[in-house]
Design an enzyme around this catalytic site. Structure first.
Site, PDB file in Angstrom:
ATOM      1  N   ARG A 165       0.584  -1.330  -0.176  1.00  0.00           N
ATOM      2  CA  ARG A 165       0.265   0.309   0.200  1.00  0.00           C
ATOM      3  C   ARG A 165       1.378   1.211   0.194  1.00  0.00           C
ATOM      4  O   ARG A 165       0.428   2.319  -0.143  1.00  0.00           O
ATOM      5  CB  ARG A 165      -1.201   0.158   0.718  1.00  0.00           C
ATOM      6  CG  ARG A 165      -1.812   1.254   1.369  1.00  0.00           C
ATOM      7  CD  ARG A 165      -3.494   0.905   2.006  1.00  0.00           C
ATOM      8  NE  ARG A 165      -3.209  -0.361   2.868  1.00  0.00           N
ATOM      9  CZ  ARG A 165      -2.673   0.316   4.402  1.00  0.00           C
ATOM     10  NH1 ARG A 165      -1.888   1.457   4.559  1.00  0.00           N
ATOM     11  NH2 ARG A 165      -2.201  -0.915   4.855  1.00  0.00           N
ATOM     12  N   TYR A 173     -14.917  18.951 -13.238  1.00  0.00           N
ATOM     13  CA  TYR A 173     -15.186  17.842 -13.481  1.00  0.00           C
ATOM     14  C   TYR A 173     -16.241  17.309 -12.528  1.00  0.00           C
ATOM     15  O   TYR A 173     -16.178  17.623 -11.234  1.00  0.00           O
ATOM     16  CB  TYR A 173     -13.461  16.408 -13.282  1.00  0.00           C
ATOM     17  CG  TYR A 173     -14.334  15.698 -13.472  1.00  0.00           C
ATOM     18  CD1 TYR A 173     -14.533  14.603 -14.258  1.00  0.00           C
ATOM     19  CD2 TYR A 173     -14.622  14.470 -12.068  1.00  0.00           C
ATOM     20  CE1 TYR A 173     -15.256  13.411 -14.694  1.00  0.00           C
ATOM     21  CE2 TYR A 173     -14.996  13.266 -12.167  1.00  0.00           C
ATOM     22  CZ  TYR A 173     -15.062  12.511 -13.644  1.00  0.00           C
ATOM     23  OH  TYR A 173     -15.661  11.343 -13.450  1.00  0.00           O
ATOM     24  N   ASP A 194      -6.338  20.629 -12.359  1.00  0.00           N
ATOM     25  CA  ASP A 194      -7.104  19.326 -13.074  1.00  0.00           C
ATOM     26  C   ASP A 194      -6.278  19.807 -14.420  1.00  0.00           C
ATOM     27  O   ASP A 194      -6.947  20.428 -15.210  1.00  0.00           O
ATOM     28  CB  ASP A 194      -8.237  19.506 -13.041  1.00  0.00           C
ATOM     29  CG  ASP A 194      -8.209  17.755 -13.535  1.00  0.00           C
ATOM     30  OD1 ASP A 194      -7.907  17.804 -14.125  1.00  0.00           O
ATOM     31  OD2 ASP A 194      -9.759  17.179 -13.127  1.00  0.00           O
ATOM     32  N   LYS A 211      -7.350   9.240 -19.155  1.00  0.00           N
ATOM     33  CA  LYS A 211      -8.110   9.474 -20.098  1.00  0.00           C
ATOM     34  C   LYS A 211      -6.818   9.902 -21.239  1.00  0.00           C
ATOM     35  O   LYS A 211      -6.575   8.568 -21.351  1.00  0.00           O
ATOM     36  CB  LYS A 211      -8.467  11.192 -19.855  1.00  0.00           C
ATOM     37  CG  LYS A 211      -9.770  11.318 -18.704  1.00  0.00           C
ATOM     38  CD  LYS A 211     -10.608  10.268 -18.681  1.00  0.00           C
ATOM     39  CE  LYS A 211     -12.203  10.012 -17.812  1.00  0.00           C
ATOM     40  NZ  LYS A 211     -11.803  11.430 -17.165  1.00  0.00           N
TER      41      LYS A 211
HETATM   42  C1  LIG Z   1     -12.280  11.645 -15.555  1.00  0.00           C
HETATM   43  C2  LIG Z   1     -12.503  12.793 -15.163  1.00  0.00           C
HETATM   44  C3  LIG Z   1     -11.514  13.078 -13.905  1.00  0.00           C
HETATM   45  C4  LIG Z   1     -12.240  11.482 -12.888  1.00  0.00           C
HETATM   46  O1  LIG Z   1     -10.896  10.563 -13.740  1.00  0.00           O
HETATM   47  P1  LIG Z   1     -10.870   9.580 -12.580  1.00  0.00           P
HETATM   48  O2  LIG Z   1      -9.991   8.470 -13.306  1.00  0.00           O
HETATM   49  O3  LIG Z   1     -12.528   8.832 -13.900  1.00  0.00           O
HETATM   50  O4  LIG Z   1     -11.403   8.785 -11.618  1.00  0.00           O
HETATM   51  C5  LIG Z   1     -11.169  14.052 -12.960  1.00  0.00           C
HETATM   52  N1  LIG Z   1     -11.322  15.322 -13.967  1.00  0.00           N
HETATM   53  C6  LIG Z   1     -11.701  15.464 -15.273  1.00  0.00           C
HETATM   54  C7  LIG Z   1     -11.222  16.170 -16.253  1.00  0.00           C
HETATM   55  C8  LIG Z   1     -11.671  14.074 -15.574  1.00  0.00           C
HETATM   56  O5  LIG Z   1     -11.810  14.441 -17.688  1.00  0.00           O
END
Ligand SMILES: *Cc1c(COP(=O)(O)O)cnc(C)c1O
Length: 401
Positions: A67, A120, A191, A216
């Site tokens: 972990r 998001y 982000d 993504k």
């Molecule tokens: C998808 C996404 C997230 C969250 O990510 P996960 O891998 O689905 O938990 C956060 N910020 C943005 C801009 C996203 O597109």
């Protein structure tokens, strides 16, 4: 097994890496390779072990337990740090939202978090729930409205930036809002999922922490969930690592390996999908079958000038506005090549009417479609959109003036 208050291992800051000084589209290929030795594998192995040999005293930097550390994470964590220009190695998480939870833990109790209204969705819901519990005050802003962001920052402890925003593609004035946050002594978390570090590097604008949904573009094949946090601040990294070690939102070794495997082609995928998004946006702008197109690369887009100044491209997401939810749904159901699904950043083109999610902010128009442009042939993508738009227009009654 170490107790829950064991010191998490401190990984060394990256220095003297053999890939330093290379262009980012080379870094994605060259970073995180095992040492060169005769007959050694050119790719890092997947290490499946929940525990690690512990002989004698537990020292700082020991892996100790699965972990806290796994050698399979290291190459991807180093590669992402290199890409974002972070001097500390990155931190991988089970998902983007696990990384979001760790980043939100940096907001002090009783603090003030300023966050884009169109962040998001998962990040917004989590921040709202933490605020409702009374942990901190949440101030939602239109991140593209710099004056309003500056006003909201009065007395703030933390600024969350997402730019371009999801799904409306609003562009923040990154240098201006980070400078305003600095003046308040507020921590800046950005982000960078939509842009990727190949297109925008928030640490260079003064952000303290960069967040990625590696799910993504970075992993890029819609086959794995992963998240990451990057920072150059050793103290912040230690706090985030502590959170990860205790809350347990860690990446599986196979997932981490898939993330690095996907990253190898990031530059090619981004180059291709961006060019196609740009081409499609220009083709759709002024098309009478749609009521609006959002893409920061379009000269008339409200975010264009800023995006051109702070990004090296305009990304591969575009927004298409149809007059109504019904009209937008008709377009989606008429498509054969584009996949109707949530998410973005994979090799395949995805499309979604965002308001089909009950939680989507009502400020996102009902007929708004988010398109994640993939790497297919752009003529095929266009032909499919073109026929679906025509079919939907014939099906819908003419909209009343
Ligand atoms: C998808 C996404 C997230 C969250 O990510 P996960 O891998 O689905 O938990 C956060 N910020 C943005 C801009 C996203 O597109």
């Amino acid at each position: 097994m170490p107790g829950t208050n064991a010191t998490p291992p401190a990984r060394l800051p990256i220095e003297g890496s053999e890939v330093q000084g290379l262009q980012l589209d080379t870094v994605v290929v060259a970073a995180g390779r095992p040492e060169r030795a005769h007959d050694a594998a050119v790719n890092p192995p997947i290490v499946l072990s929940s525990t690690f040999h512990g002989i004698g005293e537990v020292r700082d930097g020991d892996r100790a337990y699965g972990r806290y550390a796994n050698p399979t994470w290291d190459p991807l964590e180093d590669a992402l740090a290199e890409l974002e220009g972070a001097s500390q190695s990155g931190l991988l998480f089970a998902s983007g939202l696990a990384a979001t939870a760790a980043a939100l833990d940096l907001v002090p109790v009783g603090g003030v978090l300023v966050m884009p209204r169109h962040s998001y969705q998962g990040a917004l819901v989590l921040a709202s729930e933490l605020a409702q519990k009374g942990l901190f005050e949440l101030r939602l802003v239109d991140i593209a409205e710099t004056v309003a962001v500056e006003a909201a920052l009065a007395g703030a402890t933390t600024l969350w930036i997402e730019s371009p925003t999801n799904p409306l593609l609003e562009v923040a004035d990154f240098p201006a809002v980070t400078a305003a946050a600095r003046r308040e002594g507020a921590l800046v978390i950005a982000d960078n999922t939509f842009a990727t570090p190949l297109v925008q590097r928030p640490l260079e604008f003064g952000a303290d922490v960069v967040l990625h949904s590696v799910t993504k573009y970075l992993a890029g094949h819609s086959d794995v969930l992963l998240g990451a946090l990057l920072t150059s601040d050793a103290g912040l990294r230690a706090r985030l690592l502590h959170f990860r070690s205790l809350h347990g939102g860690i990446a599986g070794p196979f997932e981490a390996w898939l993330g690095l495997r996907g990253l190898r082609t990031l530059a090619l995928r981004v180059e291709r999908s961006q060019a196609s998004a740009d081409w499609l946006a220009r083709r759709l702008a002024g098309d009478s079958r749609v009521s609006g197109v959002r893409y920061p690369g379009l000269p008339g887009d409200p975010g264009h000038v800023r995006a051109a100044a702070q990004m090296s491209g305009f990304g591969s997401i575009l927004g298409l506005e149809l007059p109504s939810a019904e009209a937008a749904d008709a377009v989606v159901s008429g498509l054969r090549l584009w996949t109707p699904a949530t998410s973005l950043g994979g090799v395949e083109s995805l499309i979604e009417r965002r308001r089909r999610h009950a939680n989507e902010p009502v400020t996102v128009p009902e007929g708004f479609l988010r398109l994640s442009v993939g790497i297919e042939n752009v003529q095929d993508l266009w032909a499919d959109l073109d026929q679906a738009l025509t079919a939907a227009a014939q099906q819908a009654p003419p909209s009343m003036p």
